[in-house]
Scaffold this active site. Structure first.
Site, short mmCIF file in Angstrom:
data_model
loop_
_atom_site.label_atom_id
_atom_site.label_comp_id
_atom_site.label_asym_id
_atom_site.label_seq_id
_atom_site.Cartn_x
_atom_site.Cartn_y
_atom_site.Cartn_z
CB THR A 165 -10.56 43.99 11.09
OG1 THR A 165 -11.82 43.54 10.61
CG2 THR A 165 -9.82 42.81 11.68
CG HIS A 180 -16.03 33.20 -0.12
ND1 HIS A 180 -14.66 33.33 -0.05
CD2 HIS A 180 -16.51 34.40 -0.53
CE1 HIS A 180 -14.32 34.56 -0.41
NE2 HIS A 180 -15.43 35.23 -0.70
CB SER A 181 -18.72 35.25 4.73
OG SER A 181 -19.01 34.21 5.64
CD GLU A 182 -22.99 39.57 -0.36
OE1 GLU A 182 -23.39 39.93 -1.46
OE2 GLU A 182 -23.70 39.53 0.67
NE ARG A 207 -13.80 39.00 10.45
CZ ARG A 207 -13.16 40.15 10.70
NH1 ARG A 207 -13.70 41.06 11.48
NH2 ARG A 207 -11.98 40.36 10.18
CG ASP A 232 -16.78 36.00 12.72
OD1 ASP A 232 -17.87 36.13 12.14
OD2 ASP A 232 -15.88 35.24 12.31
CB CYS A 264 -12.76 38.31 0.96
SG CYS A 264 -12.82 38.72 2.71
NE ARG A 277 -17.53 35.30 9.30
CZ ARG A 277 -16.35 34.99 8.79
NH1 ARG A 277 -16.22 34.78 7.49
NH2 ARG A 277 -15.30 34.89 9.57
CB THR A 292 -11.24 27.29 6.37
OG1 THR A 292 -11.57 28.46 7.12
CG2 THR A 292 -10.96 26.14 7.32
#
Length: 196
Positions: free
Chosen positions: A114, A51-53, A94, A126, A67, A128, A149
């Site tokens: 986005t 899980h990305s902040e 991201r 993205d 999220c 990440r 996911t």
């Protein structure tokens, strides 16, 4: 190891008490967390979420994304199973950071999606990375995961790091009138696996 373990503590939550493990990434200076529940020493696949902040979604209850809904769902599923881990990765927006994310939101307010918003700011759609997850999972003695996911890039990243993705579990929650186009863009431009 570029990502090294620092300390652990208990973290009581509405979903049960988790163990919170802190990690420092020497390459980026970022601090990442693992929230774990249960015993992983038997070697069987562990229910896992990368899980990305997302400060706006996770802490401020934003309805622009999914999220925060996904984080709560992951905590709930792990609690119900009594075993699992969330790797909470500090790569906001991201990977573009919080202030750039606000700039991207402003562009979205004007009609950009986005992906277009990130690209207009000079970023990839993205940015990440998931390299840090290998050291984190190794510390927790996790070699095989059941990954919560919708993002095939996460499956690919873990597989390339030598982690066995035994199963993918869809995590489709939180759709609303504010994020419908955002979710459609994730499916059409970022290959997210909705409804599959």
């Amino acid at each position: 190891m570029p990502t090294s373990y620092v300390a652990s503590s208990l973290l009581p939550t509405p979903y049960g008490t988790f163990n919170m493990h802190g990690f420092a990434d020497s390459e980026t200076g970022k601090e990442h967390l693992a929230l774990s529940m249960g015993d992983f020493t038997d070697g069987t696949a562990v229910l896992t979420r990368l899980h990305s902040e997302c400060l706006t979604g996770d802490a401020l209850f934003s309805m622009r994304c999914d999220c925060g809904y996904q984080l709560k769902e992951a905590l709930k599923r792990i609690s119900e199973e009594g075993r699992g881990v969330i790797l909470y990765l500090r790569q906001e927006g991201r990977g573009i950071g919080l202030l750039n994310k606000i700039k991207a939101y402003n562009l979205q307010d004007q009609g950009a999606d986005t992906v277009e918003a990130n690209e207009r700011l000079g970023f990839d759609a993205d940015m990440r990375k998931y390299d840090m997850t290998k050291d984190m999972l190794d510390h927790l003695q996790i070699k095989s995961v059941k990954l919560m996911t919708n993002n095939p890039r996460k499956i690919k990243a873990l597989t390339e790091l030598g982690i066995v993705v035994e199963q993918r579990q869809a995590i489709e929650v939180g759709e609303n009138s504010h994020n419908k186009n955002y979710l459609a863009t994730k499916a059409s431009k970022l290959d997210h696996l909705f409804g599959r």
